[in-house]
Design a protein around this motif. Structure first.
Motif, PDB file in Angstrom:
ATOM      1  N   GLU A  59      46.741  26.948  36.703  1.00 15.12           N
ATOM      2  CA  GLU A  59      47.841  27.184  37.421  1.00 15.12           C
ATOM      3  C   GLU A  59      48.718  26.194  38.084  1.00 15.12           C
ATOM      4  OE1 GLU A  59      46.884  29.963  40.367  1.00 15.12           O
ATOM      5  OE2 GLU A  59      45.163  29.046  41.131  1.00 15.12           O
ATOM      6  N   TRP A  60      47.888  24.952  38.607  1.00 10.83           N
ATOM      7  CA  TRP A  60      48.595  23.732  39.067  1.00 10.83           C
ATOM      8  C   TRP A  60      49.116  23.021  38.203  1.00 10.83           C
ATOM      9  CZ3 TRP A  60      50.501  23.939  43.376  1.00 10.83           C
ATOM     10  CH2 TRP A  60      49.997  24.609  44.616  1.00 10.83           C
ATOM     11  N   ALA A  61      48.383  22.745  36.909  1.00 10.82           N
ATOM     12  CA  ALA A  61      48.811  22.083  36.009  1.00 10.82           C
ATOM     13  C   ALA A  61      50.101  22.608  35.261  1.00 10.82           C
ATOM     14  CB  ALA A  61      47.744  22.068  34.697  1.00 10.82           C
ATOM     15  N   SER A 317      41.719  43.725  51.696  1.00 16.54           N
ATOM     16  CA  SER A 317      40.329  43.642  51.193  1.00 16.54           C
ATOM     17  C   SER A 317      39.715  44.802  51.228  1.00 16.54           C
ATOM     18  CB  SER A 317      39.656  42.451  52.157  1.00 16.54           C
ATOM     19  OG  SER A 317      40.131  41.224  52.165  1.00 16.54           O
ATOM     20  N   PHE A 318      38.713  44.977  50.326  1.00 16.35           N
ATOM     21  CA  PHE A 318      38.017  46.238  50.272  1.00 16.35           C
ATOM     22  C   PHE A 318      36.629  46.165  50.019  1.00 16.35           C
ATOM     23  CE2 PHE A 318      42.239  47.103  48.690  1.00 16.35           C
ATOM     24  CZ  PHE A 318      42.464  48.437  49.268  1.00 16.35           C
ATOM     25  N   ASP A 319      35.841  46.836  50.147  1.00 12.22           N
ATOM     26  CA  ASP A 319      34.328  46.837  50.054  1.00 12.22           C
ATOM     27  C   ASP A 319      33.689  46.850  48.669  1.00 12.22           C
ATOM     28  OD1 ASP A 319      34.439  49.500  49.619  1.00 12.22           O
ATOM     29  OD2 ASP A 319      33.409  50.127  51.523  1.00 12.22           O
ATOM     30  N   GLN A 320      34.709  47.077  47.864  1.00 13.34           N
ATOM     31  CA  GLN A 320      34.283  47.062  46.080  1.00 13.34           C
ATOM     32  C   GLN A 320      35.137  46.323  45.475  1.00 13.34           C
ATOM     33  OE1 GLN A 320      33.501  50.849  44.664  1.00 13.34           O
ATOM     34  NE2 GLN A 320      33.850  51.888  46.834  1.00 13.34           N
ATOM     35  N   ALA A 321      34.971  45.715  44.535  1.00 12.06           N
ATOM     36  CA  ALA A 321      35.661  45.182  43.493  1.00 12.06           C
ATOM     37  C   ALA A 321      36.985  45.560  43.030  1.00 12.06           C
ATOM     38  CB  ALA A 321      35.215  44.379  42.180  1.00 12.06           C
ATOM     39  N   VAL A 322      38.176  44.972  43.179  1.00 12.24           N
ATOM     40  CA  VAL A 322      39.318  45.464  42.901  1.00 12.24           C
ATOM     41  C   VAL A 322      39.930  44.435  41.335  1.00 12.24           C
ATOM     42  CG1 VAL A 322      42.087  45.405  43.244  1.00 12.24           C
ATOM     43  CG2 VAL A 322      40.338  46.092  44.889  1.00 12.24           C
ATOM     44  N   ASN A 323      39.490  43.090  41.375  1.00 14.65           N
ATOM     45  CA  ASN A 323      39.855  42.375  40.245  1.00 14.65           C
ATOM     46  C   ASN A 323      41.330  42.432  40.003  1.00 14.65           C
ATOM     47  OD1 ASN A 323      37.200  41.421  39.706  1.00 14.65           O
ATOM     48  ND2 ASN A 323      36.772  43.327  39.025  1.00 14.65           N
ATOM     49  N   MET A 324      42.253  42.246  41.071  1.00 11.25           N
ATOM     50  CA  MET A 324      43.457  42.399  40.792  1.00 11.25           C
ATOM     51  C   MET A 324      44.247  41.614  39.940  1.00 11.25           C
ATOM     52  SD  MET A 324      45.122  40.231  44.162  1.00 11.25           S
ATOM     53  CE  MET A 324      44.732  38.531  44.754  1.00 11.25           C
ATOM     54  N   TYR A 325      43.442  40.611  39.421  1.00 16.54           N
ATOM     55  CA  TYR A 325      44.175  39.344  38.567  1.00 16.54           C
ATOM     56  C   TYR A 325      44.151  39.814  37.099  1.00 16.54           C
ATOM     57  CZ  TYR A 325      39.024  38.358  38.020  1.00 16.54           C
ATOM     58  OH  TYR A 325      37.691  38.931  37.720  1.00 16.54           O
ATOM     59  N   GLY A 358      46.490  33.488  41.648  1.00 20.26           N
ATOM     60  CA  GLY A 358      45.197  32.716  41.379  1.00 20.26           C
ATOM     61  C   GLY A 358      44.601  32.290  43.043  1.00 20.26           C
ATOM     62  N   PRO A 359      43.308  31.777  42.571  1.00 16.24           N
ATOM     63  CA  PRO A 359      42.645  31.302  43.879  1.00 16.24           C
ATOM     64  C   PRO A 359      43.417  29.914  44.650  1.00 16.24           C
ATOM     65  CG  PRO A 359      41.093  32.038  42.274  1.00 16.24           C
ATOM     66  CD  PRO A 359      42.350  32.067  41.543  1.00 16.24           C
ATOM     67  N   ALA A 360      43.629  29.270  43.593  1.00 18.41           N
ATOM     68  CA  ALA A 360      44.359  28.100  44.202  1.00 18.41           C
ATOM     69  C   ALA A 360      45.844  28.261  44.952  1.00 18.41           C
ATOM     70  CB  ALA A 360      44.669  26.962  42.925  1.00 18.41           C
ATOM     71  N   PHE A 361      46.502  29.005  44.225  1.00 20.12           N
ATOM     72  CA  PHE A 361      47.880  29.457  44.694  1.00 20.12           C
ATOM     73  C   PHE A 361      47.809  30.388  45.902  1.00 20.12           C
ATOM     74  CE2 PHE A 361      51.109  28.933  41.154  1.00 20.12           C
ATOM     75  CZ  PHE A 361      50.830  27.429  41.025  1.00 20.12           C
ATOM     76  N   LEU A 362      46.741  31.363  45.967  1.00 15.39           N
ATOM     77  CA  LEU A 362      46.442  32.225  47.016  1.00 15.39           C
ATOM     78  C   LEU A 362      46.148  31.288  48.160  1.00 15.39           C
ATOM     79  CD1 LEU A 362      46.442  35.269  47.963  1.00 15.39           C
ATOM     80  CD2 LEU A 362      43.933  35.199  47.455  1.00 15.39           C
ATOM     81  N   ALA A 363      45.212  30.043  47.960  1.00 14.36           N
ATOM     82  CA  ALA A 363      44.962  29.272  49.286  1.00 14.36           C
ATOM     83  C   ALA A 363      46.096  28.656  49.736  1.00 14.36           C
ATOM     84  CB  ALA A 363      43.902  28.272  48.858  1.00 14.36           C
ATOM     85  N   SER A 364      46.984  28.414  48.827  1.00 13.37           N
ATOM     86  CA  SER A 364      48.162  27.665  49.290  1.00 13.37           C
ATOM     87  C   SER A 364      49.652  28.633  50.003  1.00 13.37           C
ATOM     88  CB  SER A 364      49.018  26.824  48.124  1.00 13.37           C
ATOM     89  OG  SER A 364      48.108  26.028  47.427  1.00 13.37           O
TER      90      SER A 364
END
Length: 528
Positions: A59-61, A317-325, A358-364
Motif C-alpha cells: 500500500e505505501w509503495a 472492534s468485536f470479540d470475533q474475527a471480521v477480516n474486513m479486508y 490496510g494496517p499501515a494506512f489504518l495506523a496513519s
C-alpha cells in the motif's frame, strides 16, 4: 510502465483538435465519447502511463507510485491542515486519474440535490445555488454511465457477493430499522463484463486493481479511444497555461514534458479536467491582460466554493474475527440517511459505506498524531475490526477556495495551489449525527468498542469552477461551457454547483457524456 510510447498522431500546430487536460473520470470519458463521434482529441496527462501489471502490491509503495505528490499547501480550521498539511487531497497523477484509485461506489444524485437553494432555503454562511440542470436532464446520461461502468444492481447487472464487513454493516442496519442497504451499486464486475473479468474479491485495490475487474478510464475508455486512431494520448505532459486569441477564444495549451521542456499544442476547443484543485490552478495561472483575474473568471468564482464531502470513518472492534479486508473494499452502503430531513438538525444527507484500510494506512489515518495503549489496541485488534466511511453533502462556501501560493513553487517553478477549508456548522452537525448513528449500528451487533476517525485527505474534490444559470454566479453553464470563453469547457467535479451526498464519479461520467454530445453538435454547426 512509465512510458510516452504512444505515438504522436496530431501535430502541435494542428488547430482542429479538442485538447483535454486530465484523463480521469471526466477527461478520459470525454475523450472516448468525442473520438467515437469522429473528433480528433489530444489528451494531456501530467502523470505516467501505469498499467494494471505495473501496480505495486504494497500500500505505501503503491501510494508513492500513483499519488499526486507535487507540493501543495493547506490553510483553514479543518483538521487536515494540521494532520496532512502537504496532502489535503489524495488523488492520482497517472493515466486514468483518480478512477484508478476509487472505491467504485456509483449512486446517483437525487432530484432535490440539484435544487439545493430551492429545497434547503437560505443557509447562513453557505453559497447555495440551484444547478442549471435537473435529474430529468441527466437521467438518460446516468443510464449510459452506469452501463459504461458496469454498475452492479443496475440494468440487470448482478450484485457483488457480501463480505464480512458488509454483513456486519447490513446486520446493524436491519437492527436500526434501515431499509435501503445493499452491496452496491458498485463499479466492479460481479461477472465478466465489457472485456473485464469478474472480481476475485481481492480487497486492498483502492490503489490499482491489478485484476481489471474495477472500471477506470485507464482500463476501459482510453484503450477504446486509442483503437479509433483519433486519440493522441500524451502522458507525462503537465499543462501549465491555456492560451487565447486577442478576441478571447482559447487557442492552445502550453505543457511541460517529463524533462520540463515546454511545448504548445494548438486547439479548436480546450476542456479542463484536472480535478477540482488543479483545474482552478490552471485557470488562475492562465491569467492575461484580457483575463487579469484568471481565465474565465469574470465572476470571481474560479477556485471558490471548494467542497470535499462531509466525511469521517468509524471502526468497531468485536470479540470475533471480521477480516474486513477480504472481498471488495467498499462493496456496501446504507442510503437511508441520504434523504433531506431537517428534523435531524441539518440540511442534506449522507451515506454510510463499508471501508477497509490496510494496517499501515489504518495506523496513519485512524487517529493522526496519537500513540499509546488505546491507539495500539486498535491495531492489535485489526482482524476483529469492521469499518465504515461517511460521505455527505457539505455546504459550498465562497471562502473555501483554491488560490495560488506564490511563495511555494513546484519542480517547474510554478506557484502551488493552496487549499483553504473551514467546516460549515451544517457539516459539523451532519458528521456528528453520522458518528452517532454508526455507533448505534455497531453497538446493535455487539461491538466491544467503537472508534471515530477524523476525515482523511479528500478524494472527492468538487465545486471550484461551478455551473450556474447566470454568469455572475459561477464559471460554466449547464454543459460545462465557460460563460466567458465559448470554446473552453470544464469537464470534472469542479463544475459541480453543490456536492450532493453521493460519491461523485458517476455524475462526472454522466456529465462528460452529455458534454461530448453538446460539443459534437456545436462543432457540426460550426458554433465552436
Amino acid at each position: 510502465m512509465n512510458t510516452q510510447d504512444t505515438p504522436t498522431q496530431i501535430r502541435h500546430d494542428d488547430d482542429s483538435a479538442v485538447v483535454i487536460v486530465g484523463s480521469g473520470a471526466g477527461g478520459g470519458t470525454l475523450a472516448h465519447e468525442l473520438v467515437e463521434k469522429g473528433i480528433k482529441v489530444v489528451l494531456l496527462e501530467a502523470g505516467p502511463y501505469l498499467k494494471n501489471e505495473d501496480y505495486h502490491q504494497d500500500e505505501w509503495a503503491a501510494f508513492n507510485q500513483m499519488a499526486w505528490l507535487d507540493p501543495r499547501t493547506t490553510s483553514g480550521s479543518w483538521r487536515i491542515a494540521r494532520d496532512f498539511p502537504n496532502l489535503p487531497a489524495w488523488i492520482v497523477k497517472a493515466v486514468g486519474g483518480t478512477t484508478t484509485h476509487w472505491s467504485g461506489a456509483t449512486p446517483r444524485f437525487k432530484a432535490h440535490e440539484f435544487a439545493a437553494r430551492s429545497t434547503y432555503g437560505r443557509v447562513d454562511g453557505a453559497n447555495l445555488l440551484d444547478w442549471p440542470v435537473t435529474l430529468r436532464d441527466l437521467e438518460r446520461y446516468y443510464e449510459h454511465a452506469e452501463k459504461k461502468i458496469g454498475s452492479t444492481h443496475r440494468h440487470g447487472r448482478p450484485p457483488l457477493p457480501a463480505n464480512n464487513n458488509y454483513k456486519v454493516l447490513a446486520n446493524g442496519a436491519e437492527r436500526l430499522g434501515y431499509r435501503h442497504y445493499a452491496t452496491g451499486p458498485y463499479g466492479t464486475n460481479a461477472e465478466p463484463y465489457d472485456g473485464r473479468p469478474a472480481s476475485i474479491q481481492d480487497g486492498f485495490n483502492f490503489q490499482g486493481d491489478k485484476n481489471k475487474s474495477k472500471w477506470s478510464t485507464m482500463v476501459s475508455e482510453i484503450p477504446k479511444a486509442l483503437r479509433t486512431g483519433l486519440l493522441d494520448l500524451r502522458p507525462n505532459s503537465q499543462a501549465v497555461q491555456i492560451t487565447h486569441t486577442p478576441e478571447g477564444r482559447v487557442d492552445g495549451v502550453v505543457y511541460a514534458d517529463r524533462d520540463g521542456v515546454l511545448h504548445r499544442q494548438k486547439a479548436r476547443i480546450v476542456a479542463v479536467a484536472g480535478n477540482a484543485i488543479e483545474t482552478p490552478r490552471l485557470l488562475l495561472m492562465s491569467a492575461s491582460p484580457l483575463f487579469p483575474e484568471g481565465l474565465a473568471n469574470s465572476s470571481g468564482q474560479v477556485g471558490r466554493n471548494y467542497m470535499r464531502h462531509t466525511s469521517g470513518s468509524v471502526y468497531a472492534s468485536f470479540d470475533q474475527a471480521v477480516n474486513m479486508y477480504r472481498g471488495e473494499t467498499m462493496a456496501g452502503l446504507i442510503a437511508d440517511e441520504s434523504r433531506h430531513d431537517i428534523d435531524r438538525g441539518f440540511v442534506g444527507g449522507y451515506y454510510m459505506e463499508t471501508i477497509a484500510l490496510g494496517p499501515a494506512f489504518l495506523a496513519s489515518f485512524v487517529d493522526p498524531g496519537s500513540w499509546g495503549p488505546d491507539f495500539t489496541a486498535l491495531l492489535d485488534n485489526y482482524v476483529n475490526t469492521a469499518g465504515m466511511w461517511i460521505t455527505g453533502e457539505d455546504m459550498p462556501q465562497e471562502t473555501n477556495r483554491i488560490t495560488l501560493n506564490t511563495t511555494v513553487t513546484d519542480r517547474l517553478g510554478l506557484p502551488v495551489p493552496n487549499v483553504h477549508f473551514d467546516d460549515h456548522s451544517n457539516d459539523v452537525a451532519m458528521r456528528e449525527h453520522a458518528y452517532n448513528q454508526a455507533t448505534l449500528l455497531y453497538d446493535a451487533v455487539g461491538a466491544v468498542s467503537v472508534h471515530r476517525t477524523p476525515p482523511y485527505p479528500s478524494t472527492h474534490n468538487m465545486g471550484t469552477a461551478r455551473m450556474s444559470e447566470r454568469p455572475e454566479d459561477g464559471v460554466v453553464n449547464g454543459f460545462g461551457q465557460a460563460h466567458d470563453v465559448p470554446n473552453l469547457f470544464v469537464s470534472d467535479g469542479s463544475q459541480f454547483t453543490t456536492s450532493a451526498a453521493a460519491n461523485p464519479t458517476l455524475t462526472i461520467v454522466a456529465l462528460a457524456i452529455r458534454q461530448a454530445e453538446y460539443i459534437a453538435e456545436q462543432m457540426a454547426q460550426t458554433m465552436l
